[in-house]
Design an enzyme around this catalytic site. Structure first.
Site, short mmCIF file in Angstrom:
data_model
loop_
_atom_site.label_atom_id
_atom_site.label_comp_id
_atom_site.label_asym_id
_atom_site.label_seq_id
_atom_site.Cartn_x
_atom_site.Cartn_y
_atom_site.Cartn_z
N SER A 26 91.29 75.23 62.26
CA SER A 26 91.53 73.54 61.99
C SER A 26 93.35 73.72 62.12
O SER A 26 93.99 74.12 61.41
CB SER A 26 91.02 72.98 60.82
OG SER A 26 92.28 71.95 60.68
N HIS A 51 89.24 72.73 65.39
CA HIS A 51 88.34 71.46 64.36
C HIS A 51 90.09 71.77 64.47
O HIS A 51 91.14 71.69 64.05
CB HIS A 51 88.05 72.33 63.64
CG HIS A 51 87.37 71.18 62.52
ND1 HIS A 51 86.19 70.60 62.18
CD2 HIS A 51 88.66 70.70 61.10
CE1 HIS A 51 85.96 70.00 61.57
NE2 HIS A 51 88.11 69.81 60.66
N ASP A 53 91.94 67.90 62.79
CA ASP A 53 91.03 67.14 61.99
C ASP A 53 92.17 65.48 61.75
O ASP A 53 93.15 65.51 61.78
CB ASP A 53 91.83 67.53 60.41
CG ASP A 53 91.22 68.83 59.44
OD1 ASP A 53 89.86 68.26 60.28
OD2 ASP A 53 91.09 69.67 59.61
N MET A 55 93.26 61.79 60.40
CA MET A 55 93.93 60.72 59.47
C MET A 55 93.80 59.44 59.68
O MET A 55 95.34 59.77 60.21
CB MET A 55 94.21 61.87 58.47
CG MET A 55 93.34 63.00 58.36
SD MET A 55 94.32 64.18 56.97
CE MET A 55 93.69 66.13 57.15
N HIS A 85 86.58 65.68 63.67
CA HIS A 85 86.51 65.18 61.93
C HIS A 85 87.37 63.95 62.47
O HIS A 85 88.62 64.15 62.01
CB HIS A 85 86.94 66.89 61.65
CG HIS A 85 86.15 66.25 59.73
ND1 HIS A 85 87.08 66.64 58.98
CD2 HIS A 85 85.84 65.62 59.27
CE1 HIS A 85 86.65 65.95 57.65
NE2 HIS A 85 85.56 64.96 57.36
N MET A 87 88.50 61.51 59.85
CA MET A 87 88.61 61.00 58.48
C MET A 87 89.34 59.16 58.53
O MET A 87 90.30 59.28 57.92
CB MET A 87 89.44 61.48 57.61
CG MET A 87 88.37 63.12 57.05
SD MET A 87 89.40 64.50 56.65
CE MET A 87 90.05 65.27 58.27
N MET A 156 81.98 68.62 52.81
CA MET A 156 83.32 68.87 52.75
C MET A 156 83.43 69.53 51.18
O MET A 156 82.66 69.35 50.02
CB MET A 156 83.83 67.60 52.86
CG MET A 156 83.97 66.80 53.87
SD MET A 156 86.17 66.48 54.27
CE MET A 156 86.36 68.09 53.61
N GLY A 164 95.00 73.83 52.57
CA GLY A 164 95.31 74.83 51.69
C GLY A 164 94.75 74.50 50.28
O GLY A 164 95.43 75.07 48.93
N ASP A 191 83.64 72.14 55.12
CA ASP A 191 85.13 72.70 55.61
C ASP A 191 86.08 72.15 54.11
O ASP A 191 85.73 71.51 53.44
CB ASP A 191 85.38 71.34 56.66
CG ASP A 191 86.71 70.60 57.22
OD1 ASP A 191 87.67 71.93 56.79
OD2 ASP A 191 87.13 69.68 57.60
N GLY A 192 86.62 73.20 54.39
CA GLY A 192 87.86 73.12 53.23
C GLY A 192 87.29 74.76 52.38
O GLY A 192 87.16 74.19 51.92
N GLY A 193 88.87 75.39 51.86
CA GLY A 193 88.80 76.09 51.37
C GLY A 193 87.95 77.42 51.24
O GLY A 193 87.84 78.42 50.64
N GLY A 213 91.01 76.41 57.65
CA GLY A 213 92.69 76.32 57.90
C GLY A 213 94.09 77.03 57.72
O GLY A 213 93.90 78.30 58.84
N SER A 214 94.01 77.08 56.00
CA SER A 214 95.38 78.00 55.69
C SER A 214 95.33 79.24 56.02
O SER A 214 96.62 79.69 56.65
CB SER A 214 95.26 77.41 54.55
OG SER A 214 95.01 77.13 53.84
C1 DX5 Z 1 90.72 68.68 55.02
C2 DX5 Z 1 90.43 68.95 56.40
C3 DX5 Z 1 89.70 70.47 56.67
C4 DX5 Z 1 91.34 71.11 56.16
C5 DX5 Z 1 91.14 72.77 55.84
O1 DX5 Z 1 90.59 67.19 54.57
O2 DX5 Z 1 89.26 68.30 56.81
O3 DX5 Z 1 89.87 70.74 57.91
O4 DX5 Z 1 92.49 71.30 57.42
O5 DX5 Z 1 91.68 73.52 55.75
P1 DX5 Z 1 91.67 74.88 54.62
O6 DX5 Z 1 91.04 75.91 55.15
O7 DX5 Z 1 92.69 75.39 54.19
O8 DX5 Z 1 91.77 73.97 53.58
ZN ZN Z 2 88.39 69.17 59.23
#
Ligand code: DX5
Ligand code: ZN
Length: 232
Positions: A26, A51, A53, A55, A85, A87, A156, A164, A191-193, A213-214
């Site tokens: 991401s 990916h 994101d 927002m 994605h 959001m 999610m 992060g 997706d996420g963590g 992502g992180s």
């Molecule tokens: C959160 C995003 C994710 C996120 C993933 O709203 O949709 O894609 O950035 O990042 P990590 O892997 O750090 O959770």
């Molecule tokens: Zn995402």
């Protein structure tokens, strides 16, 4: 509409892909001041797709990037698969701009679309694949009407808005419930963590696309992280 990018439909999967899940960094965690360099680096390091994101400060409490950033990624990586994605509260207004910017897949949230089948069909008619996403509080039954038609189900595992965060295990029963009801040509993306420590659990639950992502962009050895995520 003419689209650039990967010819094949990466998200219309085959059974074999489940044994070796796709890894999608991401770019929310990339260095925006050097985005091109970071995107090229993760592709070289083995990323299967990118990916993006998006927002709007309304559906989620943060702002990120729009079609111009997607187009910039497309320019520097002409053949990479771009997974968008959304959001945002009004995804239907932004499908065309993101297709024009080179998106290969567009995922929108189930919580904001009253007629998801129509939007999925509109995206698919353009030649892109279509995903539908669930926030952590949304039960899998919210996407029941799309089980036979969506290419991708995005579950999610953090509250959308920020990278992060800590992985929410409550996402896993949803993954299992969806996996039991779809075909091997449809994918489930978590997706996420997602980290090398929990990737195995995610894959065993039935995910075949992992967004991260992180841990990828925060590492000095993204190749090793991507390999570890894929191995699970
Ligand atoms: C959160 C995003 C994710 C996120 C993933 O709203 O949709 O894609 O950035 O990042 P990590 O892997 O750090 O959770
Ligand atoms: Zn995402």
């Amino acid at each position: 509409m003419k689209r650039v990018g990967s010819g094949g439909a990466l998200f219309r999967g085959e059974l074999s892909a489940r044994l070796s899940p796709l890894i999608g960094p991401s770019i929310l965690s990339a260095n925006f001041a050097d985005l091109g360099k970071d995107v090229r680096a993760v592709i070289r390091a083995g990323a299967d797709y990118i990916h993006v994101d998006v927002m709007d400060g309304h559906f989620v409490p943060n702002l990120s990037m729009g079609p111009a950033v997607c187009a910039a990624v497309r320019r520097i990586a002409p053949s990479v698969w771009i997974d968008v994605h959304l959001m945002i509260t009004n995804p239907s207004d932004f499908v065309d701009p993101f297709l024009a910017a080179g998106a290969n897949n567009i995922t929108f949230h189930s919580e904001v679309v009253r007629k998801p089948i129509e939007l999925i069909q509109r995206i698919q008619a353009s030649g892109a694949t279509a995903g539908i996403a669930l926030k952590p509080q949304t039960p899998w039954t919210a996407i029941r009407s799309t089980l036979e038609i969506a290419d991708l189900f995005l579950v999610m595992s953090v509250h959308p808005g920020f990278s992060g965060q800590k992985f929410l295990r409550s996402a896993l029963p949803k993954v299992r419930a969806i996996r039991a009801r779809i075909t091997d040509r449809q994918r489930i993306e978590l997706d996420g963590g997602v980290t090398p420590e929990n990737a195995g659990t995610c894959i065993r639950a039935g995910c075949d696309a992992l967004v991260s992502g992180s841990v990828i962009f925060g590492s000095t050895n993204s190749r090793r992280v991507i390999r570890a995520l894929r191995r699970g």
